[in-house]
Scaffold this motif. Structure first.
Motif, PDB file in Angstrom:
ATOM      1  N   ASP A  40      -3.479  10.462  15.589  1.00 37.16           N
ATOM      2  CA  ASP A  40      -3.719  10.105  14.202  1.00 37.16           C
ATOM      3  C   ASP A  40      -4.903   9.152  14.068  1.00 37.16           C
ATOM      4  O   ASP A  40      -5.076   8.236  14.856  1.00 37.16           O
ATOM      5  CB  ASP A  40      -2.479   9.438  13.601  1.00 37.16           C
ATOM      6  N   LYS A  41      -5.694   9.383  13.049  1.00 38.42           N
ATOM      7  CA  LYS A  41      -6.791   8.486  12.740  1.00 38.42           C
ATOM      8  C   LYS A  41      -6.211   7.273  12.020  1.00 38.42           C
ATOM      9  O   LYS A  41      -5.407   7.408  11.110  1.00 38.42           O
ATOM     10  CB  LYS A  41      -7.801   9.199  11.837  1.00 38.42           C
ATOM     11  N   LEU A  42      -6.612   6.087  12.444  1.00 39.70           N
ATOM     12  CA  LEU A  42      -6.141   4.859  11.819  1.00 39.70           C
ATOM     13  C   LEU A  42      -7.187   4.351  10.835  1.00 39.70           C
ATOM     14  O   LEU A  42      -8.386   4.474  11.069  1.00 39.70           O
ATOM     15  CB  LEU A  42      -5.863   3.789  12.875  1.00 39.70           C
ATOM     16  N   ASP A  43      -6.722   3.786   9.718  1.00 41.11           N
ATOM     17  CA  ASP A  43      -7.602   3.245   8.697  1.00 41.11           C
ATOM     18  C   ASP A  43      -7.110   1.883   8.262  1.00 41.11           C
ATOM     19  O   ASP A  43      -5.908   1.610   8.278  1.00 41.11           O
ATOM     20  CB  ASP A  43      -7.631   4.161   7.461  1.00 41.11           C
ATOM     21  N   VAL A  44      -8.028   1.042   7.831  1.00 44.15           N
ATOM     22  CA  VAL A  44      -7.676  -0.254   7.261  1.00 44.15           C
ATOM     23  C   VAL A  44      -7.315  -0.033   5.797  1.00 44.15           C
ATOM     24  O   VAL A  44      -8.045   0.629   5.063  1.00 44.15           O
ATOM     25  CB  VAL A  44      -8.851  -1.252   7.365  1.00 44.15           C
ATOM     26  N   LYS A  45      -6.188  -0.585   5.388  1.00 44.67           N
ATOM     27  CA  LYS A  45      -5.715  -0.467   4.006  1.00 44.67           C
ATOM     28  C   LYS A  45      -5.456  -1.858   3.446  1.00 44.67           C
ATOM     29  O   LYS A  45      -5.183  -2.797   4.197  1.00 44.67           O
ATOM     30  CB  LYS A  45      -4.399   0.345   3.934  1.00 44.67           C
ATOM     31  N   GLN A  46      -5.494  -1.968   2.140  1.00 42.21           N
ATOM     32  CA  GLN A  46      -5.156  -3.230   1.487  1.00 42.21           C
ATOM     33  C   GLN A  46      -3.760  -3.113   0.902  1.00 42.21           C
ATOM     34  O   GLN A  46      -3.473  -2.194   0.133  1.00 42.21           O
ATOM     35  CB  GLN A  46      -6.157  -3.572   0.392  1.00 42.21           C
ATOM     36  N   ALA A  47      -2.881  -4.046   1.299  1.00 44.38           N
ATOM     37  CA  ALA A  47      -1.505  -4.055   0.807  1.00 44.38           C
ATOM     38  C   ALA A  47      -1.484  -4.564  -0.636  1.00 44.38           C
ATOM     39  O   ALA A  47      -2.461  -5.144  -1.124  1.00 44.38           O
ATOM     40  CB  ALA A  47      -0.636  -4.940   1.696  1.00 44.38           C
ATOM     41  N   ALA A  48      -0.364  -4.375  -1.297  1.00 42.44           N
ATOM     42  CA  ALA A  48      -0.211  -4.813  -2.682  1.00 42.44           C
ATOM     43  C   ALA A  48      -0.437  -6.319  -2.842  1.00 42.44           C
ATOM     44  O   ALA A  48      -0.910  -6.773  -3.884  1.00 42.44           O
ATOM     45  CB  ALA A  48       1.178  -4.425  -3.194  1.00 42.44           C
ATOM     46  N   ASP A  49      -0.115  -7.082  -1.794  1.00 45.84           N
ATOM     47  CA  ASP A  49      -0.287  -8.538  -1.874  1.00 45.84           C
ATOM     48  C   ASP A  49      -1.707  -8.975  -1.495  1.00 45.84           C
ATOM     49  O   ASP A  49      -1.997 -10.162  -1.422  1.00 45.84           O
ATOM     50  CB  ASP A  49       0.732  -9.254  -1.000  1.00 45.84           C
ATOM     51  N   GLY A  50      -2.605  -8.025  -1.238  1.00 43.74           N
ATOM     52  CA  GLY A  50      -3.994  -8.340  -0.936  1.00 43.74           C
ATOM     53  C   GLY A  50      -4.330  -8.415   0.543  1.00 43.74           C
ATOM     54  O   GLY A  50      -5.496  -8.477   0.915  1.00 43.74           O
ATOM     55  N   ARG A  51      -3.305  -8.432   1.404  1.00 41.76           N
ATOM     56  CA  ARG A  51      -3.558  -8.495   2.847  1.00 41.76           C
ATOM     57  C   ARG A  51      -4.111  -7.161   3.336  1.00 41.76           C
ATOM     58  O   ARG A  51      -3.784  -6.114   2.815  1.00 41.76           O
ATOM     59  CB  ARG A  51      -2.283  -8.806   3.617  1.00 41.76           C
ATOM     60  N   MET A  52      -4.929  -7.250   4.364  1.00 40.90           N
ATOM     61  CA  MET A  52      -5.456  -6.045   5.004  1.00 40.90           C
ATOM     62  C   MET A  52      -4.531  -5.689   6.168  1.00 40.90           C
ATOM     63  O   MET A  52      -4.039  -6.580   6.867  1.00 40.90           O
ATOM     64  CB  MET A  52      -6.867  -6.290   5.519  1.00 40.90           C
ATOM     65  N   HIS A  53      -4.283  -4.397   6.372  1.00 37.59           N
ATOM     66  CA  HIS A  53      -3.448  -3.966   7.489  1.00 37.59           C
ATOM     67  C   HIS A  53      -3.848  -2.555   7.909  1.00 37.59           C
ATOM     68  O   HIS A  53      -4.593  -1.872   7.198  1.00 37.59           O
ATOM     69  CB  HIS A  53      -1.957  -4.040   7.129  1.00 37.59           C
ATOM     70  N   VAL A  54      -3.370  -2.149   9.068  1.00 35.69           N
ATOM     71  CA  VAL A  54      -3.653  -0.830   9.607  1.00 35.69           C
ATOM     72  C   VAL A  54      -2.321  -0.109   9.789  1.00 35.69           C
ATOM     73  O   VAL A  54      -1.592  -0.373  10.753  1.00 35.69           O
ATOM     74  CB  VAL A  54      -4.411  -0.922  10.950  1.00 35.69           C
ATOM     75  N   PRO A  55      -1.955   0.779   8.857  1.00 36.57           N
ATOM     76  CA  PRO A  55      -0.700   1.514   8.993  1.00 36.57           C
ATOM     77  C   PRO A  55      -0.668   2.320  10.288  1.00 36.57           C
ATOM     78  O   PRO A  55      -1.658   2.939  10.673  1.00 36.57           O
ATOM     79  CB  PRO A  55      -0.693   2.448   7.785  1.00 36.57           C
ATOM     80  N   GLY A  56       0.474   2.274  10.979  1.00 39.36           N
ATOM     81  CA  GLY A  56       0.643   3.019  12.224  1.00 39.36           C
ATOM     82  C   GLY A  56       0.232   2.257  13.463  1.00 39.36           C
ATOM     83  O   GLY A  56       0.447   2.731  14.577  1.00 39.36           O
ATOM     84  N   LEU A  57      -0.362   1.074  13.301  1.00 37.77           N
ATOM     85  CA  LEU A  57      -0.782   0.261  14.441  1.00 37.77           C
ATOM     86  C   LEU A  57       0.444  -0.370  15.095  1.00 37.77           C
ATOM     87  O   LEU A  57       1.317  -0.905  14.406  1.00 37.77           O
ATOM     88  CB  LEU A  57      -1.732  -0.837  13.959  1.00 37.77           C
ATOM     89  N   ILE A  58       0.528  -0.306  16.413  1.00 39.51           N
ATOM     90  CA  ILE A  58       1.658  -0.909  17.123  1.00 39.51           C
ATOM     91  C   ILE A  58       1.546  -2.430  17.049  1.00 39.51           C
ATOM     92  O   ILE A  58       0.488  -2.992  17.329  1.00 39.51           O
ATOM     93  CB  ILE A  58       1.714  -0.447  18.588  1.00 39.51           C
ATOM     94  N   VAL A  59       2.630  -3.063  16.661  1.00 40.80           N
ATOM     95  CA  VAL A  59       2.719  -4.523  16.596  1.00 40.80           C
ATOM     96  C   VAL A  59       3.901  -4.922  17.465  1.00 40.80           C
ATOM     97  O   VAL A  59       4.998  -4.408  17.296  1.00 40.80           O
ATOM     98  CB  VAL A  59       2.937  -4.995  15.142  1.00 40.80           C
ATOM     99  N   GLU A  60       3.661  -5.816  18.434  1.00 38.07           N
ATOM    100  CA  GLU A  60       4.715  -6.220  19.364  1.00 38.07           C
ATOM    101  C   GLU A  60       5.038  -7.697  19.209  1.00 38.07           C
ATOM    102  O   GLU A  60       4.161  -8.505  18.893  1.00 38.07           O
ATOM    103  CB  GLU A  60       4.294  -5.923  20.801  1.00 38.07           C
ATOM    104  N   ASP A  61       6.296  -8.038  19.462  1.00 38.10           N
ATOM    105  CA  ASP A  61       6.723  -9.434  19.431  1.00 38.10           C
ATOM    106  C   ASP A  61       6.084 -10.193  20.588  1.00 38.10           C
ATOM    107  O   ASP A  61       6.007  -9.670  21.708  1.00 38.10           O
ATOM    108  CB  ASP A  61       8.249  -9.537  19.541  1.00 38.10           C
TER     109      ASP A  61
END
Length: 100
Positions: A40-61
């Protein structure tokens, strides 16, 4: 960051997460996923609260600097590097570490 969290542990409960991505040839790659497994191609998106994020990106604790260093090490193994006229170990990519 982790030292401050430890110092304030009696009053606050902190949790941290991290991700490692690469920007290469104007495309975004998740460096925590081996390149041959990325479809999958990843893209930077802007969330409703204004933060930038990359849907589908793995985030680990992560809970320590050594955890973050281990993620960076894993990510570097999946990073695109090609030699240039300036440096045979140069990379034309940008590694982005995010700690949340």
């Amino acid at each position: 960051l982790f030292k401050i969290a430890e110092e304030r542990a009696a009053d606050w409960d902190y949790t941290f997460q991290a991700s490692v991505l690469e920007i290469y040839n104007e495309q975004i790659f998740d460096l925590l996923v081996p390149s041959k497994e990325q479809d999958d191609k990843l893209d930077v998106k802007q969330a409703a609260d204004g933060r930038m994020h990359v849907p589908g990106l793995i985030v680990e604790d992560v809970s320590s600097l050594s955890d973050v260093a281990a993620l960076i090490s894993r990510g570097k193994k999946n990073r695109s590097t090609f030699s240039t006229n300036m440096n045979e170990h140069s990379s034309r990519s940008h590694l982005v570490l995010s700690v949340l």
